[in-house]
Design a protein around this motif. Sequence first.
Motif, PDB file in Angstrom:
ATOM      1  N   ASP A  84     -21.252  24.299   1.870  1.00 41.13           N
ATOM      2  CA  ASP A  84     -20.404  24.672   0.899  1.00 41.13           C
ATOM      3  C   ASP A  84     -19.989  22.977   0.770  1.00 41.13           C
ATOM      4  N   SER A  85     -20.390  22.622  -0.343  1.00 47.38           N
ATOM      5  CA  SER A  85     -19.998  20.659  -1.036  1.00 47.38           C
ATOM      6  C   SER A  85     -17.907  20.916  -2.155  1.00 47.38           C
ATOM      7  N   LEU A  86     -17.715  19.736  -1.558  1.00 52.26           N
ATOM      8  CA  LEU A  86     -16.887  20.079  -2.306  1.00 52.26           C
ATOM      9  C   LEU A  86     -16.720  19.715  -4.238  1.00 52.26           C
ATOM     10  N   ASP A  87     -16.497  19.776  -4.595  1.00 49.34           N
ATOM     11  CA  ASP A  87     -16.352  20.887  -6.214  1.00 49.34           C
ATOM     12  C   ASP A  87     -15.699  19.019  -7.187  1.00 49.34           C
ATOM     13  N   HIS A  88     -16.906  17.955  -7.201  1.00 49.62           N
ATOM     14  CA  HIS A  88     -17.252  16.966  -7.806  1.00 49.62           C
ATOM     15  C   HIS A  88     -16.082  17.090  -8.983  1.00 49.62           C
ATOM     16  N   ALA A  89     -16.216  17.770  -9.784  1.00 53.10           N
ATOM     17  CA  ALA A  89     -15.858  17.977 -11.290  1.00 53.10           C
ATOM     18  C   ALA A  89     -13.503  18.114 -10.904  1.00 53.10           C
ATOM     19  N   SER A  90     -13.421  18.324 -10.189  1.00 48.13           N
ATOM     20  CA  SER A  90     -12.156  19.058  -9.146  1.00 48.13           C
ATOM     21  C   SER A  90     -11.274  17.393  -8.625  1.00 48.13           C
ATOM     22  N   VAL A  91     -12.674  16.831  -8.032  1.00 53.34           N
ATOM     23  CA  VAL A  91     -12.645  15.614  -7.371  1.00 53.34           C
ATOM     24  C   VAL A  91     -12.315  14.674  -8.848  1.00 53.34           C
ATOM     25  N   HIS A 121     -16.764   9.014 -10.436  1.00 52.69           N
ATOM     26  CA  HIS A 121     -17.457   8.184 -11.740  1.00 52.69           C
ATOM     27  C   HIS A 121     -19.120   7.168 -11.774  1.00 52.69           C
ATOM     28  N   THR A 122     -18.900   6.909 -12.288  1.00 48.77           N
ATOM     29  CA  THR A 122     -20.438   5.728 -12.150  1.00 48.77           C
ATOM     30  C   THR A 122     -19.654   4.616 -12.097  1.00 48.77           C
ATOM     31  N   GLU A 123     -20.956   3.786 -11.698  1.00 46.79           N
ATOM     32  CA  GLU A 123     -20.478   2.519 -10.637  1.00 46.79           C
ATOM     33  C   GLU A 123     -19.825   1.803 -12.364  1.00 46.79           C
ATOM     34  N   ASP A 124     -20.198   2.108 -14.087  1.00 47.94           N
ATOM     35  CA  ASP A 124     -19.591   1.254 -14.672  1.00 47.94           C
ATOM     36  C   ASP A 124     -18.473   1.749 -15.470  1.00 47.94           C
ATOM     37  N   GLU A 125     -18.321   3.656 -14.678  1.00 47.11           N
ATOM     38  CA  GLU A 125     -16.977   3.802 -14.947  1.00 47.11           C
ATOM     39  C   GLU A 125     -16.499   3.104 -14.125  1.00 47.11           C
ATOM     40  N   ALA A 126     -16.591   3.158 -12.867  1.00 48.95           N
ATOM     41  CA  ALA A 126     -15.654   2.937 -11.873  1.00 48.95           C
ATOM     42  C   ALA A 126     -15.733   0.664 -11.625  1.00 48.95           C
ATOM     43  N   ASP A 141      -8.942 -23.547  -7.181  1.00 49.92           N
ATOM     44  CA  ASP A 141      -8.979 -25.350  -6.528  1.00 49.92           C
ATOM     45  C   ASP A 141      -7.518 -26.380  -6.344  1.00 49.92           C
ATOM     46  N   GLN A 142      -6.594 -25.704  -7.027  1.00 46.38           N
ATOM     47  CA  GLN A 142      -5.635 -26.371  -7.706  1.00 46.38           C
ATOM     48  C   GLN A 142      -4.123 -25.814  -6.376  1.00 46.38           C
ATOM     49  N   GLY A 143      -5.152 -25.176  -5.397  1.00 51.76           N
ATOM     50  CA  GLY A 143      -4.969 -24.860  -4.592  1.00 51.76           C
ATOM     51  C   GLY A 143      -3.106 -23.011  -5.024  1.00 51.76           C
ATOM     52  N   GLU A 144      -3.905 -22.720  -6.668  1.00 52.07           N
ATOM     53  CA  GLU A 144      -2.408 -22.105  -7.010  1.00 52.07           C
ATOM     54  C   GLU A 144      -3.218 -19.865  -6.325  1.00 52.07           C
ATOM     55  N   MET A 145      -2.003 -19.726  -6.404  1.00 51.89           N
ATOM     56  CA  MET A 145      -2.625 -18.271  -6.635  1.00 51.89           C
ATOM     57  C   MET A 145      -2.570 -18.161  -8.550  1.00 51.89           C
ATOM     58  N   PHE A 146      -2.947 -16.853  -8.161  1.00 53.72           N
ATOM     59  CA  PHE A 146      -3.491 -16.116  -9.362  1.00 53.72           C
ATOM     60  C   PHE A 146      -4.412 -14.723  -9.956  1.00 53.72           C
ATOM     61  N   GLN A 147      -4.273 -14.573 -10.565  1.00 53.72           N
ATOM     62  CA  GLN A 147      -4.327 -13.294 -11.249  1.00 53.72           C
ATOM     63  C   GLN A 147      -5.557 -12.911 -11.907  1.00 53.72           C
ATOM     64  N   ARG A 148      -6.318 -11.804 -11.667  1.00 55.11           N
ATOM     65  CA  ARG A 148      -7.219 -11.856 -12.322  1.00 55.11           C
ATOM     66  C   ARG A 148      -8.012 -10.209 -12.434  1.00 55.11           C
ATOM     67  N   PRO A 149      -8.540  -9.335 -13.221  1.00 56.66           N
ATOM     68  CA  PRO A 149      -8.707  -7.830 -13.039  1.00 56.66           C
ATOM     69  C   PRO A 149      -9.516  -7.799 -12.082  1.00 56.66           C
ATOM     70  N   GLY A 150      -9.722  -6.446 -11.221  1.00 58.31           N
ATOM     71  CA  GLY A 150      -9.664  -6.037 -10.308  1.00 58.31           C
ATOM     72  C   GLY A 150     -11.291  -5.458 -10.687  1.00 58.31           C
ATOM     73  N   LYS A 151     -12.132  -5.663  -9.441  1.00 60.83           N
ATOM     74  CA  LYS A 151     -13.080  -5.231  -8.465  1.00 60.83           C
ATOM     75  C   LYS A 151     -13.342  -4.172  -7.874  1.00 60.83           C
ATOM     76  N   LEU A 152     -14.934  -3.804  -8.078  1.00 57.33           N
ATOM     77  CA  LEU A 152     -15.590  -2.618  -7.115  1.00 57.33           C
ATOM     78  C   LEU A 152     -15.000  -2.780  -5.659  1.00 57.33           C
ATOM     79  N   SER A 153     -14.926  -3.405  -4.959  1.00 56.78           N
ATOM     80  CA  SER A 153     -14.977  -4.127  -3.842  1.00 56.78           C
ATOM     81  C   SER A 153     -12.729  -4.471  -3.707  1.00 56.78           C
TER      82      SER A 153
END
Length: 307
Positions: A84-91, A121-126, A141-153
């Motif tokens: 039996d597999s996991l209930d992916h809708a429940s996941v 989720h699909t790839e686009d949803e993720a 390039d200026q040696g500063e940390m910055f904020q960016r939107p998240g990625k799949l990784s």
Amino acid sequence: MASSVRLMAKPKLLGLSQTTLAKQPVASLSTAANASNAKKVAVAALGVAVGGAAAVGYALNQSVKASVQLHPQKLPWNHNGIIDSLDHASVRRGYEVYKQVCAACHSMRYVAYRNLVGVTHTEDEAKAEAEQIMVTDGPNDQGEMFQRPGKLSDYFPSPYPNDEAARAANNGALPPDLTYITSARHGGEDYLFHLLTGYCDPPAGVKLQDGQYYNPYFPGGAISMAQALYNEIIEYEDGTPATQSQLAKDVTTFLKWTAEPEHDTRKRMIIKTIMIFSVLIGISYYMKRMKWSVIKSRKLVYRPKDQ
């Protein structure tokens, strides 16, 4: 003759009789035997004392467990079967519960958004889910940390920058990471479900400190986490009624998947293995019955050379 007289008189000169000399070895042997028996008695007494103390400690421990902690009952999870597999809708619904309720205090530092692809989720949803968070990256390039939107990784963000901040925000209690929580707790999914739905008033005689709540399924009964799930605390995207038991069931199934992401793959391998072994068993039976039948039914007769 004189030498023999001297030998006979020598014990007399020492003030010892022949009887005393003969009794000395016997006395030393009896003393050694008594010492050996005393050691055996001491070791036996020590063993009895240690065994009795261990039995008393075990009995007290069991009585304390029975009085302050309930054992979670086994529940009929639909993924408990051998194939039996996991209930992916429940996941997927469980991910919604974690994101909107549990993520306020608990981290999942070992799960990345790419792990959701093809499971909940699909790839686009993720990708859309990942872009909802801001991640500190850099340096640029200026040696500063910055904020960016998240990625799949990127991995799921932690609600606190470090463990000390988490303890300070929760009266000294550290909220555990939930990635492998179903494997890290005795009872697994059953324990988590009962813990999330088992909050109640403390019985008479049980006193709780400030910031503690009573849950009979938690070891000791006093837990620092307040009740988190209530009826209709969130709304599911698919319209499923968000009762407390449904919320607990879905988030527990989600945590089962995070602890064992290979769960369904393992079940598929079991199905493939059963199919392959069924074919191999059929071939083996055919070889045994047909190919070896001539050899197995052959009769060997011994004939002497003179006949």
